[in-house]
Design a protein around this motif. Structure first.
Motif, PDB file in Angstrom:
ATOM      1  N   ARG A   1      58.618  72.410  16.325  1.00 44.51           N
ATOM      2  CA  ARG A   1      59.988  72.761  16.676  1.00 44.51           C
ATOM      3  C   ARG A   1      60.767  73.349  15.500  1.00 44.51           C
ATOM      4  O   ARG A   1      61.624  74.198  15.684  1.00 44.51           O
TER       5      ARG A   1
ATOM      6  N   TYR B   1      55.164  67.439  16.361  1.00 44.01           N
ATOM      7  CA  TYR B   1      56.288  67.932  17.139  1.00 44.01           C
ATOM      8  C   TYR B   1      57.351  68.606  16.262  1.00 44.01           C
ATOM      9  O   TYR B   1      57.835  69.692  16.578  1.00 44.01           O
TER      10      TYR B   1
ATOM     11  N   ASP C   1      65.983  67.566  21.148  1.00 40.70           N
ATOM     12  CA  ASP C   1      64.971  67.301  20.122  1.00 40.70           C
ATOM     13  C   ASP C   1      64.951  65.841  19.719  1.00 40.70           C
ATOM     14  O   ASP C   1      63.896  65.212  19.626  1.00 40.70           O
TER      15      ASP C   1
END
Lengths: 615, 315
Positions: free
Chosen positions: B156, B152, A555
């Motif tokens: 996530r 993003y 990430d």
């Protein structure tokens, strides 16, 4: 058993790092001074040129390391710059007219490496020295010119159809025609819209006007054409400069980037880029004897010029038409599939040309290309002296009265027809260009930048190395191995990708990746420590540490990649270089820091009964 | 070896209100400085001409100014650059000279007037229109980066984390810009690149913390959101420190060894890494907390697989 890497995975890691090291290795070899000779304007370099150059260098006792034909150019390598400069001067004297003779540094990559495609990294201009220009095409002018052309076209078309009008003029971004009565408007609209399918016609009956506007598509075409034409012309001029590996590239909608590595005299480069070229159509003087002229008795109304192959041509001085009337020129084939060049003139040019040619049917006409070339000489005030170079690029017989569009046949090969069309277009720039940005870096600053960048990388590396070793002991050594492998991979990948260049900010990017790449290992190692503290076994802890840290690392790196990609998209030159190294660094570091260290850790500690871990 | 030995959970969030107030004050100060002092925009953005020359001995700035004055370049700014032998001359465009030739002209004047060897190191010319476009593009790049990252992180994690991390990024960018405004350091393209790198770094930090918070929300059964955030911050503190140290180490190398051209870049990153570390603790986490992040938002504990988080976001 926990923490055992399958053999194939270990081999994969070794394989990937070896490949990285292999492609990084050309950077260890230096560069040889070289001279490259390449053809200008369709002149080709072949084996005979190579032999000539070889024997000429031998005759003059200039020591060479090798002389070879590479990618359509002759490349002669030398041991030192002294021989290189001597050779350049010698070759420039002999070949300077039809060939570009340029100094170059060619990588001294060993043959076996070059054979597998190994090349060193390309250095950006801020490291190698040189100049980069950004030129802007005046698009407003391009559209204006097209509009002015339309005004003339409308006039002659309406006159030809015997439709009476009061006036034709440009109005904003449209062309406005005013008529005397409504009938004429309709007739004109009917006729003109058939002739000009890419225009939008609107009628205002009250004001007795017909308005024609260019469609968005048409305007886009004009702009695109103006840009392409300018790129072609600039490529030609840059080739004349004698620069090794120049770059001419479009950037966005109206800009052209020109990079000239190693160029020092930017004044000369600018003059040449801004130089103007023109075309003239003139009649061949067949009334007088050319042999007299060659003996020095040139008639007062004539001039003696030469074709590129050296054939003399006696021309009348009177100019029939100049190149600024040329709207378009392109090469094609005639009905017998012989190459030809199609030329389109604007309306005033068409009628001028038609008048000039009607009495000369059956006689030869010459096309003269005139260029002002910068020379190495300077006048008393230190300004560069420009040499007017006139050259006959085609002689053709006028077959009929010529008008707005005509063609020149018998141009020889298709390549020659193509070149002729290109030269004709060069004589008629649709849109002027201007230098809007310049960045010049002197060679000493470039060398200094490399040195500083290198020092920063080494310094940063050393500090992180020492810190990691003290803090994580044996595991720190593993992380350092990964860091070293990462650096090799970055250099390897940068060398492999043809478009990637190393710039000073790019070197800063490498330094930054060094700092950030250890983050992955720090995350993993901290996690392992945590697991150990919570009382898990050594093997369990290693396993858990890698597992739990993985998604975090992924990430974190993806978001940094997003920032790097955006930087790449909007940045230019050195900034793009930074984005490239940063992106490559992030991707390679994930591989070395996760897969790489895991393999080493498993090989050293995995699958054994351990009570303590050196972490 | 271990720098931080933490056996107790540090109550980071206890001082989140004072920290927030402090952040707001500093941010307001940055805005005030940007409004009054503005940024000292470099050539890349303003347009103009810059010439860097090198001398064999220490440069005689006074004489240089005299030579330039005598030739009508009285508006030229002459400054030492990095060392005493390097000088940068900066000036705007002028009406009756072709702007792209200005640099060469200055070089010629100096070569003639100084009486010593003058070496051309760098000429930069940027047209005013290009500079304007660049400012626009730079701003746009920053905005695009922030939006992409927001999307993003929302995808996530959870929208509260996304808002928190974007707040943190905004904080870092603003403070870095503020520093450049207060110190009047030249803001050029490389600094803009550094700020985007700061965004990347700060985010990196925020993600690591958020990731741990999410993990603990699912794993730790007792304790409220504040307690869990404290636990997560304590667990990741060690890593945060080490990574900041290694990054600061390499940046120090860059700052001291990288030369004058890279100074602005290194300064922006050094400062950015510092505030980025602070903001991932006190901005990102406390904003998520302020928006009411709770166990329920993150609880559906599924074994990690692609798309698992996506479902949570859908109502």
């Amino acid at each position: 058993m926990l923490n055992k890497t399958p053999l194939w995975k270990t081999l994969l890691v070794i394989f990937v790092i070896t490949i990285g090291a292999l492609y990084a290795s050309p950077n260890l070899y230096g560069e040889d001074p070289a001279v490259q000779v390449s053809g200008l304007r369709g002149v080709e370099v072949d084996a005979s040129t190579l032999d000539q150059i070889k024997s000429q260098l031998d005759e003059n006792n200039i020591e060479t390391m090798s002389v070879a034909l590479e990618d359509g150019q002759v490349l002669a390598r030398f041991k030192d710059t002294e021989n290189q400069l001597k050779a350049r001067d010698l070759l420039d004297d002999t070949y300077g007219r039809d060939y570009s003779v340029a100094l170059n540094l060619t990588p001294a990559t060993p043959d076996w490496l070059a054979a597998v495609g190994g090349t060193p990294m390309k250095l950006g201009l801020d490291l190698s020295g040189g100049v980069s220009f950004l030129m802007e095409v005046n698009m407003k002018e391009a559209v204006n010119k097209a509009q002015t052309g339309l005004v003339g076209d409308f006039r002659s078309e309406l006159r030809g159809e015997k439709i009476r009008y009061r006036s034709v003029k440009a109005d904003g971004d449209a062309v406005k025609v005013i008529f005397r009565n409504v009938e004429d408007i309709e007739k004109a609209e009917d006729f003109l819209s058939k002739q000009n399918r890419d225009l939008l016609f609107t009628i205002d009956e009250d004001a007795l006007t017909l308005k024609a506007t260019m469609t968005e598509q048409k305007q886009k075409e004009i702009r695109e054409y103006a840009l392409q034409q300018n790129i072609t012309i600039i490529r030609n001029r840059v080739n004349e400069l004698g620069v090794a590996e120049p770059l001419v590239q479009r950037q966005g909608q109206k800009h052209i980037v020109i990079e000239l590595p190693g160029v020092q005299d930017t004044a000369k480069a600018k003059e040449i880029l801004n130089a103007t070229a023109t075309i003239e159509f003139r009649m061949v003087d067949s009334d007088n004897d050319i042999s007299n002229a060659l003996d020095g008795r040139v008639p007062a109304s004539s001039q003696l010029l030469y074709e590129r192959n050296g054939t003399p041509v006696l021309l009348k001085k009177r100019i029939m038409l100049t190149g600024d009337h040329i709207v378009d020129a392109n090469s094609g084939f005639d009905e017998y599939s012989r190459p030809q060049v199609n030329i389109t003139l604007d309306s005033p040019g068409g009628s001028k040309f038609s008048n000039a040619t009607k009495d000369n049917i059956g006689k030869p006409m010459a096309t003269v290309f005139i260029e002002y070339k910068g020379t190495d000489r300077k006048d008393a005030e230190g300004n560069m002296i420009f040499e007017k170079v006139e050259e006959v690029i085609s002689v053709a017989t006028i077959q009929a009265r010529l008008g707005k569009s005509f063609r020149i046949t018998g141009a020889g090969s298709q390549q020659e027809a193509h070149n002729l069309a290109l030269l004709l277009r060069a004589g008629a720039l649709i849109a002027p260009i201007q230098i809007v940005e310049e960045r010049t870096v002197g060679p000493s600053l470039g060398a200094e930048n490399i040195k500083l960048g290198f020092q920063a990388i080494v310094g940063g590396f050393a500090l992180v190395f020492i810190f990691m070793m003290i803090y994580y002991r044996a595991f720190g050594v593993v992380a350092n191995l990964a860091l070293g492998a990462n650096l090799i991979m970055i250099v390897g990948v940068m060398s492999m990708i043809p478009g990637a260049t190393l710039t000073l900010p790019g070197m800063a990017g490498i330094v930054l990746t060094v700092g950030m790449a250890v983050d992955a290992n720090v995350l993993i190692f901290e996690r392992i420590r945590e697991e150990l503290r919570s009382g898990k076994s050594v093997q369990q802890s290693i396993h858990q540490g890698y597992d739990a840290a993985f998604s975090t690392i992924l990430d974190a790196n993806i978001t940094t990649l997003i920032a790097a990609f955006i930087l790449f998209a909007v940045g230019t030159g050195p900034i793009k270089g930074f984005a490239v190294t940063l992106s490559i660094g992030i991707i390679t570091s994930m591989f070395t820091a996760i897969v790489g260290t895991r393999t080493v850790v498993n090989a050293v500690w995995g699958g054994k009964r351990l009570d303590k871990l050196s972490i | 070896m271990q720098i931080l030995k933490l056996n107790e959970t540090v109550a980071f969030m206890r001082i989140r209100k004072p920290a927030m107030i402090l952040s707001i004050i500093v941010m307001l100060a940055a805005i005030a400085s940007l409004a009054t002092n503005k940024l000292n925009f470099g050539l890349d953005f303003t347009g103009g001409v810059k010439v860097e020359v090198g001398f064999e001995q220490a440069a005689d700035l006074k004489k240089m100014r005299e030579v330039l004055d005598a030739n009508g370049f009285d508006d030229a700014v002459v400054q030492l650059f990095g060392t005493s032998r390097d000088v940068v001359i900066r000036m705007g465009e002028r009406p009756n000279v072709k702007a792209e030739m200005l640099g060469n002209e200055i070089l010629d004047i100096l070569k003639e007037g100084m009486g010593v060897n003058v070496e051309m190191r760098r000429i930069e010319f940027v047209g005013a229109s290009v500079g304007g476009e660049l400012t626009e593009q730079g701003g746009l790049a920053m905005l695009t980066a922030l939006i992409c990252i927001l999307v993003y992180v929302a995808f996530r994690f959870e929208w509260r984390f996304a808002v928190g991390s974007v707040f943190a990024l905004f904080h870092d960018v603003l403070l870095t810009l503020g520093l450049f405004s207060v110190l009047q350091i030249e803001f050029d393209l490389t600094v803009l690149a550094a700020i985007l790198a700061v965004i990347g770094y700060s985010l990196n930090d925020t993600i690591v913390v958020s990731d741990r918070i999410r993990e603990n929300f699912r794993k730790v059964r007792e304790g409220g959101p504040e307690e869990i955030i404290n636990i997560s911050l304590t667990q990741t503190l060690s890593r945060t420190f080490i990574t900041s140290i290694t990054t600061l180490l390499v940046l120090a190398a860059l700052f001291f060894k990288g030369g004058a051209l890279i100074h602005g870049f290194a300064t922006a990153l050094l400062f950015g890494v510092f505030v980025g570390t602070y903001s991932s603790i006190y901005i990102a986490s406390s904003v998520a907390l302020a928006f009411g992040i709770s166990k329920e938002d993150l609880i559906p504990e599924v074994i990690e697989k692609e798309g698992a988080d996506q479902e949570e976001m859908m109502p």
